[in-house]
Design a protein around this motif. Structure first.
Motif, PDB file in Angstrom:
ATOM      1  N   MET A   1     -73.153  74.328  94.911  1.00  7.84           N
ATOM      2  CA  MET A   1     -71.946  73.699  94.392  1.00  7.84           C
ATOM      3  C   MET A   1     -72.230  72.930  93.105  1.00  7.84           C
ATOM      4  SD  MET A   1     -69.343  71.010  96.253  1.00  7.84           S
ATOM      5  CE  MET A   1     -68.990  72.131  97.584  1.00  7.84           C
ATOM      6  N   LEU A   2     -73.346  72.188  93.092  1.00 13.64           N
ATOM      7  CA  LEU A   2     -73.728  71.408  91.914  1.00 13.64           C
ATOM      8  C   LEU A   2     -74.879  72.075  91.186  1.00 13.64           C
ATOM      9  CD1 LEU A   2     -73.681  67.774  93.376  1.00 13.64           C
ATOM     10  CD2 LEU A   2     -71.864  68.940  92.126  1.00 13.64           C
ATOM     11  N   GLU A   3     -74.827  72.035  89.841  1.00  8.89           N
ATOM     12  CA  GLU A   3     -75.905  72.560  89.017  1.00  8.89           C
ATOM     13  C   GLU A   3     -76.404  71.456  88.091  1.00  8.89           C
ATOM     14  OE1 GLU A   3     -75.082  77.090  87.992  1.00  8.89           O
ATOM     15  OE2 GLU A   3     -73.321  75.864  87.570  1.00  8.89           O
ATOM     16  N   SER A   4     -77.658  71.545  87.709  1.00  6.69           N
ATOM     17  CA  SER A   4     -78.233  70.542  86.813  1.00  6.69           C
ATOM     18  C   SER A   4     -77.383  70.419  85.553  1.00  6.69           C
ATOM     19  CB  SER A   4     -79.658  70.934  86.428  1.00  6.69           C
ATOM     20  OG  SER A   4     -80.488  70.965  87.565  1.00  6.69           O
ATOM     21  N   GLY A   5     -77.065  69.180  85.180  1.00  2.00           N
ATOM     22  CA  GLY A   5     -76.276  68.938  83.981  1.00  2.00           C
ATOM     23  C   GLY A   5     -74.782  68.887  84.209  1.00  2.00           C
ATOM     24  N   ASP A   6     -74.318  69.243  85.422  1.00  2.00           N
ATOM     25  CA  ASP A   6     -72.892  69.068  85.723  1.00  2.00           C
ATOM     26  C   ASP A   6     -72.542  67.588  85.619  1.00  2.00           C
ATOM     27  OD1 ASP A   6     -72.491  71.735  86.179  1.00  2.00           O
ATOM     28  OD2 ASP A   6     -72.440  71.592  88.367  1.00  2.00           O
ATOM     29  N   VAL A   7     -71.350  67.306  85.120  1.00  2.00           N
ATOM     30  CA  VAL A   7     -70.899  65.923  84.982  1.00  2.00           C
ATOM     31  C   VAL A   7     -69.761  65.696  85.976  1.00  2.00           C
ATOM     32  CG1 VAL A   7     -69.929  64.197  83.422  1.00  2.00           C
ATOM     33  CG2 VAL A   7     -71.610  65.840  82.577  1.00  2.00           C
ATOM     34  N   VAL A  36     -75.517  65.346  87.290  1.00  6.13           N
ATOM     35  CA  VAL A  36     -76.394  65.989  88.264  1.00  6.13           C
ATOM     36  C   VAL A  36     -77.774  66.162  87.635  1.00  6.13           C
ATOM     37  CG1 VAL A  36     -76.772  68.009  89.722  1.00  6.13           C
ATOM     38  CG2 VAL A  36     -74.442  67.174  89.313  1.00  6.13           C
ATOM     39  N   SER A  37     -78.791  65.698  88.330  1.00  2.18           N
ATOM     40  CA  SER A  37     -80.153  65.734  87.795  1.00  2.18           C
ATOM     41  C   SER A  37     -80.755  67.125  87.902  1.00  2.18           C
ATOM     42  CB  SER A  37     -81.036  64.737  88.548  1.00  2.18           C
ATOM     43  OG  SER A  37     -81.384  65.264  89.823  1.00  2.18           O
ATOM     44  N   ASP A  38     -81.977  67.256  87.403  1.00  2.00           N
ATOM     45  CA  ASP A  38     -82.681  68.535  87.454  1.00  2.00           C
ATOM     46  C   ASP A  38     -83.087  68.912  88.873  1.00  2.00           C
ATOM     47  OD1 ASP A  38     -84.378  66.197  87.026  1.00  2.00           O
ATOM     48  OD2 ASP A  38     -86.062  67.599  87.138  1.00  2.00           O
ATOM     49  N   THR A  39     -83.038  67.949  89.802  1.00  2.01           N
ATOM     50  CA  THR A  39     -83.382  68.244  91.199  1.00  2.01           C
ATOM     51  C   THR A  39     -82.147  68.348  92.089  1.00  2.01           C
ATOM     52  OG1 THR A  39     -83.645  65.893  91.725  1.00  2.01           O
ATOM     53  CG2 THR A  39     -85.608  67.086  90.966  1.00  2.01           C
ATOM     54  N   LEU A  66     -60.246  61.253  94.119  1.00  2.00           N
ATOM     55  CA  LEU A  66     -60.383  62.571  93.503  1.00  2.00           C
ATOM     56  C   LEU A  66     -61.722  62.645  92.788  1.00  2.00           C
ATOM     57  CD1 LEU A  66     -59.117  65.323  92.547  1.00  2.00           C
ATOM     58  CD2 LEU A  66     -58.291  64.082  90.537  1.00  2.00           C
ATOM     59  N   VAL A  67     -62.405  63.774  92.953  1.00  2.00           N
ATOM     60  CA  VAL A  67     -63.663  64.029  92.254  1.00  2.00           C
ATOM     61  C   VAL A  67     -63.495  65.314  91.451  1.00  2.00           C
ATOM     62  CG1 VAL A  67     -66.123  64.531  92.500  1.00  2.00           C
ATOM     63  CG2 VAL A  67     -65.018  62.929  94.066  1.00  2.00           C
ATOM     64  N   GLU A  68     -63.889  65.274  90.179  1.00  2.00           N
ATOM     65  CA  GLU A  68     -63.834  66.466  89.336  1.00  2.00           C
ATOM     66  C   GLU A  68     -65.240  66.783  88.834  1.00  2.00           C
ATOM     67  OE1 GLU A  68     -59.651  66.761  87.139  1.00  2.00           O
ATOM     68  OE2 GLU A  68     -60.721  64.921  86.642  1.00  2.00           O
ATOM     69  N   ILE A  69     -65.661  68.012  89.050  1.00  2.00           N
ATOM     70  CA  ILE A  69     -66.975  68.452  88.586  1.00  2.00           C
ATOM     71  C   ILE A  69     -66.766  69.298  87.339  1.00  2.00           C
ATOM     72  CG2 ILE A  69     -69.065  69.730  89.174  1.00  2.00           C
ATOM     73  CD1 ILE A  69     -68.470  69.116  92.107  1.00  2.00           C
TER      74      ILE A  69
END
Length: 686
Positions: A1-7, A36-39, A66-69
């Motif tokens: 769901m999350l990738e490194s560098g996602d805000v 989102v960090s590199d880990t 609400l959360v927006e990625i």
């Protein structure tokens, strides 16, 4: 769901600090931002400093509505490698204090290197030379008066003036930057199981991924229609290929944890799910009725059958045990039954929560994760089941729901990380799915498809029982049942009396608002499907059939635009007619006389669909003899459309293969591993 560098942007906060941050930008509800960090962890600058949290803990700490990625748009100077370096840079700042002065020189009131939330993001991407939306620090309200919170805030830090108008940044301004594209929205913790019936369920996002309600941006949408009224309830969106990929990766990651659960722990989750389904049965049935149009009485029965399903699969651990076989004095072998992985389950609209439960319960019991795609015609109650499973203790990401059409299904089926497909639906779609499962990477598939069943009424049948069986075989769920016996074969000696009694009772069935307890016939799933059923009736009449009753549109007071049709009985049917051969999927009962047992069996078997068949007789020997000769996966004697989670359900021929329910279903959600062990030395045969 999350990738490194996602805000990650957080909106609709509940604390005083969050409210104060929101107020300084007009038309804004965004109060916080993280990266989102590199880990894969979340790095954020908070009043406690720069911290590292899991995504779940970050949501718990910030309590957003609400959360927006957001994903940074890739281009020549914004590469994957550069974004990864920015994410690593953020991790290097963990432990630094909060920039409590919001100062552009990165120094706080103690003159230490420090960051506030949006500043951490802009500094992380500084090397990209991006033009962020300009923002000057604002601590005044819409009338230009200093906000009291901020006046006191800076006074505590020894500043008599707020730094109004100085250069800075704000989460809301970053959110508006054109360098970002919306990846998904998440609405945390919106469903309350204790007030389900009053829930504004259509305000939820239409997808449930990773234990959260997710709003995937998409240019392909669909209307959710209430069959009982014809009203449009909401507009939801189909998942795209990229969003399917996110969901599958989430499910794959979560499955590893779930597979490590002991059988006892898995059993506890499934048992708790059954308890919650029973506790909230009436409210779930309400939404099943709203979404599908079936009567509330039937909907309650369906939910209770799901209770039985989860209870049954909570106790099947012993059936997952392998075998041990001694081969000789120094050799033995054993087998293990292991989870198959990520299951793509594609459901039907006629039994929404039951179909979902039939696929989900055994798949979870075996240690798999599930991605369930409900029909767009009845997409609601799968989301409620998702919340119930989460409340029962199922780890996030093990059960997911995505809305979609045939394109979404194809993307799901063809995904390399999906290792099993289970489908309930039409024969043409089933054939396409089977082809897809072999085209790219061979994967097992269970197909529960259509049927064209018969019920045989023999001359020794109890008349009342025979009529009851015929109605059970045709009138549940407005006839929208795959196993229905639309062909009712009646021994010629009983035909007149049987027809008279059947027509009389059918005319008494109340067609009306499915939410009312005394309604016997609810609404068809859609206007198109009602029209299709009407087309079969009119076609049969044009070919020479005779209508004994029904087949008329019914107007229900207050629900004039609902999709209602009275149950229909046709006679004078011949084998040349379309209705004789094709699945009608509506309350259209065909009366066909016969003279001999052999003739009845031949008529019943005169189809390439072998899902179900039935007979009514008092002769035990005949019941056994005829059951053996009927080409069907399910045979009913002196009953019809009976079901139990203990007993496998499925067909043969064009009706598909594989089984739902019973311990037989476990074979479709596991694979066998055989292990050979030699305890002595290994001789060289060469």
């Amino acid at each position: 769901m999350l990738e490194s560098g996602d805000v990650i942007f957080y909106s609709r906060g509940v604390s005083e600090f969050c409210n104060a941050v929101e107020q300084v930008v007009t038309e804004n509800s965004c109060f916080h931002v993280a990266i989102v960090s590199d880990t894969g962890t979340v790095i954020e600058a908070t009043p406690d400093g720069v911290v590292e949290l899991t995504f779940e803990n970050s949501i718990e700490e910030n309590k957003p509505g609400l959360v927006e990625i957001m994903r940074l748009k890739r281009c020549e100077n914004i590469t994957e490698k550069a974004i990864l370096e920015s994410a690593k840079w953020c991790r290097s700042k963990i432990g630094l204090p909060y920039n409590d002065l919001f100062a552009a020189d990165l120094l706080n009131s103690a003159k230490q290197e420090s960051y506030y939330c949006s500043q951490l993001i802009t500094e992380a991407f500084r090397s990209f030379e991006m033009q962020w939306p300009t923002h000057t620090l604002n601590f005044a309200d819409s009338e230009g008066k200093p906000i009291e919170f901020w006046v006191k805030y800076f006074q505590k830090r020894g500043y008599s003036q707020v730094p109004q108008g100085e250069e800075g940044s704000h989460p809301a301004q970053l959110r508006r930057s054109p360098v970002f594209s919306l990846k998904m929205r998440i609405l945390p913790n919106l469903m309350n199981l204790n007030s389900l019936k009053d829930l504004k369920i259509f305000e939820l996002s239409s997808h449930f991924v990773g234990g959260k309600y997710v709003d995937f941006p998409s240019d392909r949408d669909f209307q959710v229609i209430e069959p009982r009224s014809g009203k449009t309830l909401t507009t939801w969106h189909f998942a795209t290929k990229d969003q399917v990929d996110i969901t599958v990766k989430t499910a794959k990651s979560a499955q590893k944890e779930w597979a490590e659960f002991t059988w006892t722990k898995r059993s506890e989750v499934l048992k708790k799910t059954a308890d919650l389904l029973q506790m909230h049965c009436n409210d779930i049935a309400y939404w099943e009725c709203i979404s599908n149009g079936k009567t509330i009485v039937e909907a309650k029965s369906d939910v209770l059958s799901c209770v039985d399903t989860f209870n049954f699969y909570s106790g099947i651990a012993q059936n997952l045990m392998g075998q041990h076989a001694p081969l000789d004095s120094s050799r033995y072998a054993y087998t293990r039954r292991l989870p198959i992985g990520v299951v793509a389950a594609i459901g039907a609209w006629n039994y929404p929560i039951q179909t979902c439960s039939w696929k989900t319960a055994p798949a979870l019991a075996c240690g798999n994760s599930v991605i369930y795609k409900p029909s767009p015609l009845s997409p609601v109650t799968a989301l409620i089941l998702a919340e119930i499973l989460k409340s029962a203790g199922l780890p996030d990401g093990v059960f997911n729901v995505i809305q979609g059409d045939s394109e979404t299904s194809q993307n799901l089926i063809m995904h390399d990380d999906v290792t099993k497909v289970s489908f309930t639906g039409s024969i043409p779609t089933g054939k396409k799915i089977m082809k897809s499962c072999a085209e790219r990477s061979i994967k097992p598939v269970t197909l529960e498809l259509g049927g064209k069943s018969s019920l045989i009424i023999f001359d020794d049948a109890d008349m009342d029982s025979a009529v009851s069986c015929a109605m059970m075989a045709n009138f549940y769920s407005q006839g929208q049942v795959c196993s229905n016996a639309s062909k009712v074969l009646v021994h010629r000696s009983l035909l007149e009396e049987f027809s008279k009694k059947l027509v009389s009772l059918t005319k008494e069935l109340k067609v009306g608002d499915p939410l009312k307890e005394d309604t016997k016939v609810g609404a068809h799933i859609s206007a198109d499907h009602r029209d299709k059923v009407e087309g079969y009736i009119n076609g049969a009449l044009a070919e020479g059939a005779t209508k004994l009753c029904g087949g008329d549109r019914v107007t229900v007071e207050g629900l004039e635009n609902g999709f209602y049709l009275s149950p229909c009985i046709l006679t004078d049917i011949t084998s040349k007619m379309k209705v004789y051969h094709e699945e009608i999927f509506g309350s259209v009962l065909l009366l066909i006389p016969f003279d001999t047992e052999e003739e009845a069996i031949n008529i019943a078997n005169d189809t390439n669909m072998g899902l179900a068949a039935g007979l009514v007789t008092r002769d035990l020997a005949r019941s056994y003899r005829v059951s053996e000769k009927l080409n069907a996966g399910n045979v009913y004697v002196n009953t019809f459309n009976d079901v139990s989670p203990l007993i496998p359900f499925g067909g043969i021929g064009e009706s598909g293969f594989g089984r739902e329910n019973g311990t037989a279903a476990l074979e479709h959600y596991t694979y066998l591993k055989s292990v050979f062990v030699n305890t002595g030395s290994c001789p060289n045969p060469f």
